[in-house]
Design an enzyme around this catalytic site. Structure first.
Site, PDB file in Angstrom:
ATOM      1  N   LYS A 135       5.140  32.583 -43.658  1.00 32.36           N
ATOM      2  CA  LYS A 135       5.120  32.047 -42.296  1.00 32.36           C
ATOM      3  C   LYS A 135       4.422  33.044 -41.404  1.00 32.36           C
ATOM      4  CE  LYS A 135       6.846  28.304 -40.342  1.00 32.36           C
ATOM      5  NZ  LYS A 135       7.203  27.043 -41.041  1.00 32.36           N
TER       6      LYS A 135
HETATM    7  N1  GLU Z   1       4.981  24.226 -40.967  1.00 34.13           N
HETATM    8  C1  GLU Z   1       5.307  23.223 -41.923  1.00 34.13           C
HETATM    9  C2  GLU Z   1       6.658  23.496 -42.556  1.00 34.13           C
HETATM   10  O1  GLU Z   1       7.488  24.157 -41.971  1.00 34.13           O
HETATM   11  C3  GLU Z   1       4.182  22.978 -42.924  1.00 34.13           C
HETATM   12  C4  GLU Z   1       3.762  24.155 -43.733  1.00 34.13           C
HETATM   13  C5  GLU Z   1       2.516  23.903 -44.576  1.00 34.13           C
HETATM   14  O2  GLU Z   1       2.020  22.781 -44.569  1.00 34.13           O
HETATM   15  O3  GLU Z   1       2.066  24.836 -45.228  1.00 34.13           O
HETATM   16  O4  GLU Z   1       6.971  23.021 -43.608  1.00 34.13           O
END
Ligand code: GLU
Length: 445
Positions: A135
């Site tokens: 993240k």
């Molecule tokens: N931000 C989204 C999540 O929390 C998508 C992450 C992604 O597609 O890599 O799952």
């Protein structure tokens, strides 16, 4: 007191599964800072205990593999230079390259990014796609930045983390406060440095530069596929059920739209400023047009105004918290009247609230299962970008539904076998798969 350290117990702190929570009087001020990471660690410890993980392995899986903090300047429109702080955290790489979004919010901090990275690892494992978790985040309020400032910030942040991301190693995506345009700037910046286009560096891109059909809609659709499958599985009537959605960003608005298209009655939605309520059902397509024009649900004439707190406590069949962490806490869990809580956000329910909901027979479909549609279609987008071969939207959506339905049954059937709630079952499944991959790969050197 403001730092949670499981190794330093203090009698003033409430302990849950070995993780300490500040007393309620202090929780309000510190909840945001400590909440998500404390929740993620408490959830991990519970699942690790059930899996009877070797303590050394558990300690490794519990920790983030790499953490990068960057401080960088951005030239603002008024000519001033402002310093911003950003993060990118890789939690675990046992099952593949790391994957996860980038969040732009004034409240982002390293602990929150760690929690979100850890949840990405379990999420990818639960739905069995070949990724670990990551993240990122930048401390900023994107609503206060001009488009030019947002672009400058994004390009500089991308440059600062460019040794940390790659199409083979770590692939960012959108999250709260970021969108396809921001992904396009990340892709362009990274490509400029390489000297050729690298579309697979990021997912959630606009379709005209190699994004996937159906990616924008993926999380919201995935949530409703899972809810519908839960209703089928339990033999409950899905027709015309009432749905309440907290949050009207990408996830909340598409969840509401999909619920509406599936014949549900969406009776309330909200954004940061508050919500609107109409027990007969809101006209979601008209509301979405209104929000496109006014950037808020406030002032929409199809329902009555309510607060976010009131919205969460409305009588309804399905409540979808699709805003941010720690919305359902021990302060309000007892007043949740929904039959099902389908977690659109990451970490919207605290462990204490989980216990209360369970005691009240509220079915919680946990985040790492329920909102996995986004990363599933990100996986499809990454594969398409690597192959330069593009799929039809129908194809994307059917494959998404198949994975959501299969994953729901994997989690549900294990929950019956092991007598676990769905959240614990999902965590045990996800963490178990990561532990197995770690053991299969063996210890280097
Ligand atoms: N931000 C989204 C999540 O929390 C998508 C992450 C992604 O597609 O890599 O799952």
């Amino acid at each position: 007191m403001t730092i949670i350290d499981p190794l330093r117990p203090s009698s003033a702190l409430l302990q849950i599964n070995g993780v300490e929570f500040p007393p309620p009087s202090q929780r309000r001020a510190t909840e945001k800072r400590e909440g998500a990471y404390a929740t993620a660690l408490a959830q991990f410890d519970r699942a690790a205990q059930i899996l009877n993980l070797d303590p050394g392995l558990a300690d490794t899986l519990r920790s983030c593999k790499r953490e990068l903090t960057v401080n960088f300047p951005v030239k603002m429109d008024n000519g001033e230079v402002r310093r911003f702080t950003g993060y990118r955290v890789h939690h675990n790489t046992a099952r593949g390259p790391t994957k996860g979004g980038i969040r732009y919010a004034p409240t982002v901090d390293l602990d929150e990014v760690r929690a979100l990275a850890m949840w990405m690892t379990w999420k990818c494992a639960v739905v069995n796609i070949p990724y670990g978790g990551a993240k990122g985040g930048v401390v900023c309020n994107p609503k206060e930045l001009s488009l030019r400032e947002l672009e400058g910030l994004t390009r500089r942040y991308t440059t600062e983390i460019s040794s940390f991301i790659s199409p083979e190693g770590d692939i960012p995506a959108p999250d709260m406060g970021t969108n396809p345009q921001i992904m396009a700037w990340i892709m362009d910046t990274y490509s400029m440095h390489r000297g050729y286009s690298v579309p697979a560096i990021v997912t959630g891109k606009p379709i005209n530069i190699g994004g996937s059909a159906g990616r924008f809609e993926a999380t919201g659709r995935g949530i409703m596929f899972t809810v519908r499958e839960a209703y089928r599985t339990f033999g409950w009537d899905f027709d015309g059920i009432s749905v309440v959605v907290q949050g009207f960003g990408n996830v909340g608005s598409i969840t509401a739209q999909t619920a509406h298209e599936m014949g549900c009655r969406v009776i309330a939605v909200s954004d940061v400023e508050g919500g609107i309520y109409n027990p007969k059902g809101l006209d979601i397509p008209r509301l979405r047009r209104y929000v496109r024009e006014h950037s808020t649900v406030q002032g929409f004439d199809g329902g009555d105004r309510i607060t976010n707190a009131e919205l969460l406590e409305l009588p309804c069949d399905v409540l979808v918290p699709a805003a941010t962490e720690n919305q359902i806490t021990r302060a309000n869990a007892d007043r949740i009247k929904a039959r099902v809580v389908a977690e659109g956000a990451n970490g919207p329910t605290t462990p204490e609230a989980d216990e209360i909901l369970m005691a009240n027979n509220v079915l919680v479909i946990p985040d790492i299962l329920c909102n996995a549609g986004g990363v599933i279609v990100s996986y499809f987008e990454w594969v398409q970008s690597l192959q330069q071969l593009f799929w039809e939207e129908d194809d994307v959506t059917h494959r998404l539904e198949r994975i959501m339905v299969r994953s729901f049954h994997d989690v549900y059937e294990q929950s019956i076998r092991m007598n676990l709630d769905l959240r614990t079952s999902a965590l045990v499944l996800g963490i178990g798969r990561v532990a197995e991959a770690t053991q299969t790969r063996g210890l280097y050197p």
